[in-house]
Design a protein around this motif. Sequence first.
Motif, short mmCIF file in Angstrom:
data_model
loop_
_atom_site.label_atom_id
_atom_site.label_comp_id
_atom_site.label_asym_id
_atom_site.label_seq_id
_atom_site.Cartn_x
_atom_site.Cartn_y
_atom_site.Cartn_z
N GLN A 158 30.63 41.38 34.11
CA GLN A 158 29.19 41.51 33.92
C GLN A 158 28.48 41.70 35.25
O GLN A 158 27.56 42.51 35.36
N ARG A 159 28.90 40.96 36.26
CA ARG A 159 28.29 41.13 37.58
C ARG A 159 28.45 42.57 38.08
O ARG A 159 27.53 43.14 38.66
N SER A 194 28.15 37.71 46.82
CA SER A 194 28.64 36.47 47.42
C SER A 194 29.17 35.51 46.36
O SER A 194 30.19 34.85 46.56
N ALA A 195 28.48 35.44 45.23
CA ALA A 195 28.94 34.56 44.15
C ALA A 195 30.30 35.03 43.63
O ALA A 195 31.20 34.21 43.38
N ALA A 196 30.47 36.34 43.45
CA ALA A 196 31.74 36.87 42.97
C ALA A 196 32.85 36.62 43.99
O ALA A 196 33.99 36.27 43.63
N LEU A 197 32.52 36.79 45.26
CA LEU A 197 33.51 36.59 46.31
C LEU A 197 33.92 35.10 46.39
O LEU A 197 35.10 34.78 46.58
N ASP A 198 32.95 34.21 46.25
CA ASP A 198 33.27 32.78 46.25
C ASP A 198 34.23 32.44 45.11
O ASP A 198 35.18 31.66 45.29
N ASP A 199 33.97 33.01 43.94
CA ASP A 199 34.84 32.76 42.80
C ASP A 199 36.24 33.30 43.05
O ASP A 199 37.25 32.66 42.70
N ALA A 200 36.31 34.49 43.66
CA ALA A 200 37.62 35.09 43.94
C ALA A 200 38.40 34.26 44.95
O ALA A 200 39.63 34.10 44.83
N MET A 201 37.71 33.73 45.95
CA MET A 201 38.39 32.90 46.95
C MET A 201 38.89 31.60 46.34
O MET A 201 40.00 31.13 46.65
N ALA A 202 38.09 31.00 45.47
CA ALA A 202 38.53 29.78 44.79
C ALA A 202 39.77 30.07 43.95
O ALA A 202 40.73 29.28 43.92
N TYR A 203 39.76 31.20 43.26
CA TYR A 203 40.91 31.59 42.44
C TYR A 203 42.14 31.84 43.31
O TYR A 203 43.27 31.45 42.95
N ALA A 204 41.93 32.45 44.50
CA ALA A 204 43.05 32.75 45.40
C ALA A 204 43.68 31.47 45.95
O ALA A 204 44.86 31.46 46.32
N ARG A 205 42.91 30.39 46.01
CA ARG A 205 43.47 29.11 46.45
C ARG A 205 44.30 28.44 45.35
O ARG A 205 45.26 27.72 45.62
#
Length: 383
Positions: A350-351, A254-265
């Motif tokens: 790392q994740r 979930s943490a990785a996905l949140d980061d990816a979504m923020a980056y996609a924005r």
Amino acid sequence: MDFTLRPEQEAYLAELRSFGEKELAPHYRADDLAGTLRPDLIPTMARMGLTGLRVPERFGGQEADAVTTGLAAEEIARHDFNACYVLLDSALVSDILLAGATEEQRARWMPSIASGATVPAVCLTEPGQGSDAANLALRADPDDDGDGWRLIGEKTSISLGMYTPVGVVFARTGGPGARGVSAFFADLTDDRLSRTPLDDLGSRSIGRASLYFDGVRVGRADMIGAEGEGFVAVMRGFDYSRAVIGLMCLGIASAALDDAMAYAREREAFGRPIGTFQGVAFPLVEFATQIRAARLLCYEALALKDAGEDPAVPANMAKWWAPKLAADAVHQALLTFGHAGWSTDNTIGQRLRDVIGLEIGDGTAQIAKLVVARHLLGRSTAP
């Protein structure tokens, strides 16, 4: 079915989120590079009650239910996946002691778990017996005085093995098979024990190790449960802890996905944010959907545990699915970042390295599926 968290659970999660952001996340990458847990991590987690979640209040613990323990594991893993092994081992051993130890033994061992003075290891896997744990080879030979045993043999792939002063050690006291295995709460500071660190791809800070027992003594007061009941005790504990492991993996995903979504924005290509492209957005949506579904499966297993019912089927379903799903989700997050995700300056890599370890540890996917198959098909018609 009520999916609403209790107010005290919501408040606890908010507290853990603040704790994770301030005390855990800033050290996640540094501890990996150092290859060790920082000295103040366990005391810091103990002050938050994270080492004593499953320890009864009379022994200084939180006496948390299984669902709350899983919620805590998921939140901690979002911020520092490897710190969560401290929570996991403490909870698993606490449950083993609650299931099999006498009240006197619990009073001896559980206060130090709750305080964080000792985070016990689970010493089960051996070089020749991983998934085939019922046929472990480490021996408990009767001592000369007849009032104890000497542990002879090797354990390997022991999480926290380089650090912990105590462990629940499973050893052969009888004949072949599961009924010949007993469990002992052993002193791992004995001079007749040596440790060798393992050089791992991921989770480098947790001190995974091989332990060599050359006559470490355990007494009758150190045996958990009756002789020959050790394997049964750990299998019962694993049925519960596998759902906690599932939530650990979903937390990091979930943490990785949140980061990816923020980056996609934020990241633009061809004049617009990359999240506006279906090829970027849809994979993230698919993994968000599956993570939510897997989370509910883990909660079901833990709720069954709290209700005194058998959690084996959903817990083992969670154990084979959640780590695989998490690894795939983190991989997709890395691809979303593109070249920025490939850099070690980004924690996505790392994740990915860290979460893959739990596709192997504490029961492979094949073992989890075997357990489920035997429940669904019956032992005589399952593998």
